[in-house]
Enzyme design. Sequence first.
Site, PDB file in Angstrom:
ATOM      1  N   HIS A 148       0.803  -1.232   0.000  1.00  0.00           N
ATOM      2  CA  HIS A 148       0.000   0.000   0.000  1.00  0.00           C
ATOM      3  C   HIS A 148       0.829   1.273   0.000  1.00  0.00           C
ATOM      4  O   HIS A 148       0.286   2.353   0.249  1.00  0.00           O
ATOM      5  CB  HIS A 148      -0.921   0.039   1.218  1.00  0.00           C
ATOM      6  CG  HIS A 148      -1.964  -1.029   1.236  1.00  0.00           C
ATOM      7  ND1 HIS A 148      -3.238  -0.832   0.734  1.00  0.00           N
ATOM      8  CD2 HIS A 148      -1.937  -2.300   1.673  1.00  0.00           C
ATOM      9  CE1 HIS A 148      -3.940  -1.934   0.888  1.00  0.00           C
ATOM     10  NE2 HIS A 148      -3.169  -2.851   1.454  1.00  0.00           N
ATOM     11  N   LYS A 170      -8.926  13.397   4.974  1.00  0.00           N
ATOM     12  CA  LYS A 170      -8.007  12.256   4.918  1.00  0.00           C
ATOM     13  C   LYS A 170      -7.032  12.404   6.078  1.00  0.00           C
ATOM     14  O   LYS A 170      -7.030  13.445   6.744  1.00  0.00           O
ATOM     15  CB  LYS A 170      -7.246  12.229   3.596  1.00  0.00           C
ATOM     16  CG  LYS A 170      -6.613  13.598   3.224  1.00  0.00           C
ATOM     17  CD  LYS A 170      -5.913  13.567   1.883  1.00  0.00           C
ATOM     18  CE  LYS A 170      -6.829  13.637   0.698  1.00  0.00           C
ATOM     19  NZ  LYS A 170      -6.875  12.438  -0.129  1.00  0.00           N
ATOM     20  N   ARG A 171      -6.201  11.375   6.333  1.00  0.00           N
ATOM     21  CA  ARG A 171      -5.194  11.515   7.377  1.00  0.00           C
ATOM     22  C   ARG A 171      -4.273  12.690   7.082  1.00  0.00           C
ATOM     23  O   ARG A 171      -4.077  13.062   5.932  1.00  0.00           O
ATOM     24  CB  ARG A 171      -4.376  10.222   7.490  1.00  0.00           C
ATOM     25  CG  ARG A 171      -5.115   9.126   8.207  1.00  0.00           C
ATOM     26  CD  ARG A 171      -5.566   9.546   9.589  1.00  0.00           C
ATOM     27  NE  ARG A 171      -4.445   9.600  10.499  1.00  0.00           N
ATOM     28  CZ  ARG A 171      -4.061   8.595  11.274  1.00  0.00           C
ATOM     29  NH1 ARG A 171      -4.748   7.468  11.293  1.00  0.00           N
ATOM     30  NH2 ARG A 171      -3.014   8.728  12.066  1.00  0.00           N
ATOM     31  N   LYS A 213       0.406  14.401   1.626  1.00  0.00           N
ATOM     32  CA  LYS A 213      -0.960  14.661   1.162  1.00  0.00           C
ATOM     33  C   LYS A 213      -1.202  16.159   0.956  1.00  0.00           C
ATOM     34  O   LYS A 213      -2.195  16.577   0.380  1.00  0.00           O
ATOM     35  CB  LYS A 213      -1.986  14.085   2.145  1.00  0.00           C
ATOM     36  CG  LYS A 213      -1.952  12.557   2.223  1.00  0.00           C
ATOM     37  CD  LYS A 213      -2.971  12.017   3.207  1.00  0.00           C
ATOM     38  CE  LYS A 213      -2.856  10.534   3.467  1.00  0.00           C
ATOM     39  NZ  LYS A 213      -3.457   9.670   2.429  1.00  0.00           N
ATOM     40  N   THR A 268      -8.723   6.401  -1.772  1.00  0.00           N
ATOM     41  CA  THR A 268     -10.045   5.829  -1.987  1.00  0.00           C
ATOM     42  C   THR A 268     -11.113   6.886  -1.693  1.00  0.00           C
ATOM     43  O   THR A 268     -12.236   6.789  -2.196  1.00  0.00           O
ATOM     44  CB  THR A 268     -10.273   4.600  -1.085  1.00  0.00           C
ATOM     45  OG1 THR A 268      -9.769   4.877   0.228  1.00  0.00           O
ATOM     46  CG2 THR A 268      -9.559   3.382  -1.635  1.00  0.00           C
ATOM     47  N   LYS A 323     -14.889   8.019  -3.413  1.00  0.00           N
ATOM     48  CA  LYS A 323     -16.136   8.264  -2.667  1.00  0.00           C
ATOM     49  C   LYS A 323     -16.708   9.631  -3.038  1.00  0.00           C
ATOM     50  O   LYS A 323     -17.932   9.803  -3.149  1.00  0.00           O
ATOM     51  CB  LYS A 323     -15.878   8.171  -1.155  1.00  0.00           C
ATOM     52  CG  LYS A 323     -15.475   6.764  -0.731  1.00  0.00           C
ATOM     53  CD  LYS A 323     -14.859   6.696   0.666  1.00  0.00           C
ATOM     54  CE  LYS A 323     -14.115   5.367   0.833  1.00  0.00           C
ATOM     55  NZ  LYS A 323     -13.198   5.362   1.994  1.00  0.00           N
TER      56      LYS A 323
HETATM   57  C1  26Q Z   1       3.068   1.599  10.914  1.00  0.00           C
HETATM   58  C2  26Q Z   1       3.943   1.532  11.987  1.00  0.00           C
HETATM   59  C3  26Q Z   1       3.481   1.608  13.278  1.00  0.00           C
HETATM   60  C4  26Q Z   1       2.128   1.740  13.491  1.00  0.00           C
HETATM   61  C5  26Q Z   1       1.257   1.809  12.423  1.00  0.00           C
HETATM   62  C6  26Q Z   1       1.720   1.727  11.136  1.00  0.00           C
HETATM   63  C7  26Q Z   1       0.795   1.847  10.006  1.00  0.00           C
HETATM   64  C8  26Q Z   1      -0.572   1.677  10.166  1.00  0.00           C
HETATM   65  C9  26Q Z   1      -1.435   1.864   9.108  1.00  0.00           C
HETATM   66  C10 26Q Z   1       1.262   2.180   8.766  1.00  0.00           C
HETATM   67  C11 26Q Z   1       0.392   2.373   7.717  1.00  0.00           C
HETATM   68  C12 26Q Z   1      -0.968   2.219   7.878  1.00  0.00           C
HETATM   69  C13 26Q Z   1      -1.928   2.477   6.812  1.00  0.00           C
HETATM   70  C14 26Q Z   1      -1.606   2.816   5.585  1.00  0.00           C
HETATM   71  C15 26Q Z   1      -2.629   3.174   4.599  1.00  0.00           C
HETATM   72  O1  26Q Z   1      -3.774   3.401   4.943  1.00  0.00           O
HETATM   73  N1  26Q Z   1      -2.268   3.288   3.306  1.00  0.00           N
HETATM   74  C16 26Q Z   1      -3.234   3.703   2.300  1.00  0.00           C
HETATM   75  O2  26Q Z   1      -3.851   2.547   1.786  1.00  0.00           O
HETATM   76  C17 26Q Z   1      -4.933   2.890   0.942  1.00  0.00           C
HETATM   77  C18 26Q Z   1      -5.626   1.624   0.526  1.00  0.00           C
HETATM   78  O3  26Q Z   1      -4.845   0.919  -0.381  1.00  0.00           O
HETATM   79  C19 26Q Z   1      -4.459   3.692  -0.257  1.00  0.00           C
HETATM   80  O4  26Q Z   1      -5.562   4.119  -0.987  1.00  0.00           O
HETATM   81  C20 26Q Z   1      -3.653   4.910   0.203  1.00  0.00           C
HETATM   82  O5  26Q Z   1      -3.089   5.565  -0.908  1.00  0.00           O
HETATM   83  C21 26Q Z   1      -2.569   4.473   1.173  1.00  0.00           C
HETATM   84  O6  26Q Z   1      -1.897   5.614   1.706  1.00  0.00           O
END
Ligand code: 26Q
Length: 798
Positions: free
Chosen positions: A346, A534-535, A540, A642, A646
């Site tokens: 991702h 978004k986050r 971003k 995503t 939406k």
């Molecule tokens: C990493 C280290 C420690 C704690 C948490 C994490 C962590 C947690 C969640 C790292 C990444 C995430 C989530 C990433 C994420 O949401 N990526 C997004 O995924 C979407 C679905 O494929 C894409 O549309 C986005 O572009 C992408 O940023």
Amino acid sequence: MFSNKEKFKEVFLNRLEMLCGKSFAESTSRDHYQTLGSMIREYVSNDWITTNERYMATKGKQVYYLSIEYLLGKLLRQNLLNLGIEEIIQDGLEDLGIDLSELEELEPDAGLGNGGLGRLAACFLDSLASLNLPGHGHGIRYKHGLFEQKIVDGYQVELPEQWLRSGNVWEVRKADLAVSIPFWGKVEAREENGRLVFHHLHAETVTAVPYDMPVVGFHSDTVNTLRLWSAEPAQFPIFKDILNYKRRTEAISEFLYPDDTHDEGKILRLKQQYFLVSASVQSILRSYRKQHGSLLHLHEHICIHINDTHPVLVIPELMRILIDDEGLDWDQAWHITKNTIAYTNHTTLSEALEKWPVYIFQPLLPRIYMIVEEINERFCHDLWEETPGDWDRIASLAIIADHFVKMAHLAIVGSFSVNGVARLHTEILKEREMKPFFLLYPEKFNNKTNGIAHRRWLLKANPKLSELITDKIGPSWTSRPHELIDLLKYENDNSVLQQLKNIKQENKQKLADFIYQQMGVPVDTSAIFDIQVKRLHAYKRQLLNVLHIMYLYNQIKDDPNFQMVPRVFIFGAKASPGYYYAKKIIKLINAVADKVNHDPRVGDRLKVIFLENYRVSLAEKIFPAADISEQISTSSKEASGTGNMKFMINGALTLGTLDGANVEIHELVGDDNIFIFGLTAEEVLHYYRKGGYDSIEYYHHDQRIRQVVDQLVNGFFDGVHNEFEPIFDSLLEENDQYFVLKDFASYVDSHRKVGEAFTDVQRWQKMSLNNIAHAGYFSSDRTIKEYARDIWGIQPLW
Ligand code: 26Q
């Protein structure tokens, strides 16, 4: 009990008395919610059992989706919709003087995810069940989901989230299916009957208890399972310090970790990952053995899909079971494992690729570490055979290097499929980030462009628009979303365009009422609702958006008669608690909002709103009310996005860069129905190779840029001089890694075009209709069909 509303009311009143021990007259809304929830669960349980029985009997291939996050949101209304009983219940409740929407408000969001990745998992579950596909989820039942965000004096404050406070009506605890998970301890190899047998001794054992949630398909009889694991102390712990043991154990499923790539290497997170993996594999194999006996043909009957690298330990865990418990030799076990596991990546951000220091990994998971070492050694040996002496290549591809375990490398080596989440993203993986692996295993790499559950994000979130669509093209788009394309017939139909406009206006009014009720700020609904939710992340570029707002404000201030199409800029974003820079951006947005919204010279031309605590249920209020969807990441950085989809399916127009899935949106709707600006991914990568660009030059040569950048440090917005210095520094001292100033002029110009287009109502509505019509492609039904066909090899059950 849901065949007609009279029957429903009768059962409801009976059940209420039984469940709550009160008469209807004494009962509260919460009692009504609990009663309804329990009735629906019971109603679903027949189909749930039947679905499982059919899976057992048909012995078809099944897929298990492993994800550390599931961002489900609320389930009540979606379940009613999928079961096709929404109307009966709504009417029945109304007869009793109960408002279904009010009950819905009482349901907490199941917020067991950070953002895109977790929401994608939730959308996939909906599509799997709706397409009658045998696919189940495994995850963790965090006691607290993602933190709740409050804004205090413009700053983000985090509070623990409490979704389980009043219980969870959708779950069933399955204590009899609990499994144990070993941590720590040591491994002893003993020779037994002529072969080495490994024993994990002195481990600290944790019990994993499954809680099952039904995943109800849309108008299908399929009810799949989302199994969430909760950590509990073992029944007969052998430790002296029981209290501490209990605390350590329960901590494993206590909190969802916020996505914070800056804060790496937390041991508890690795514990969570192995906890999920080991519990899931044990449970998968238990039911597999019941169905098929030996594990020799496992890969022919099941596929385990890992959502990013977080569950990648499933690879050594499966190896461990096949070797240590089943007695297979390494090659047999490796063949089965590799052909069972598929992996989705991702991100292209290299700093976000997971790696774990050996000094944490090895003592916590001693047997698993041994297996990872062996996988690494065999892999490096093969590389050496291929290119003897090329140490650099081997070091860069190795799974363990520089005392770190590289999880993405393990995932690629130990799986049969590696996919990216949008075309551009997959190309970047193949051509850049993972190029050496692509050259090694070209056949593994493939693209699966993300999608969204259109039944949540359109049918449920925007009932008025859904009704209009059904009125025009019939109801089958709900199951066949590509049929939305039939709306194109109406692109020159003024009456339809007018109805579209009215619906958008109504949705904007609802959001405006919500904003007023939450924040006391009135907003003009004839203005453009320009939204970025978004986050919060540097890549971003929420910063680009704010700088543009500051520029518009400067124009109004310099010329009180300045004419512009009125705009309401709306933000929603959580920042990771440890992400200092992201929190500064939140403060900046709020400081700008405060100044702009209170300046009487501005009037209705400009408003800035930061909506607190962005989450699924808030998103459902926001997307239907948007005119403009801000998708402005630095090209090449957003894997897919995503939210962009939406917005599109709700008729908003994208203002964005050619990044992630925006590229595919652009291709589908064409130049005339989207606002594209900024550097392309290729250009960005070109600048990176050159070591960046000279941001100072842009500061000196563009007066608009100079003014807004100076305002970050001259106290213009908040009277404080050093609050936003880190942002100022990121742009000038650190040479603007995300090309904010480089893309500024092009962004301003695009906004000007947005203003022009908006004044031509008919043209705008036609653009909007075009976006809705083409959004069918971005249904997760399409995505899941592609996974099912190309990766999983699974078939609909009926
Ligand atoms: C990493 C280290 C420690 C704690 C948490 C994490 C962590 C947690 C969640 C790292 C990444 C995430 C989530 C990433 C994420 O949401 N990526 C997004 O995924 C979407 C679905 O494929 C894409 O549309 C986005 O572009 C992408 O940023």
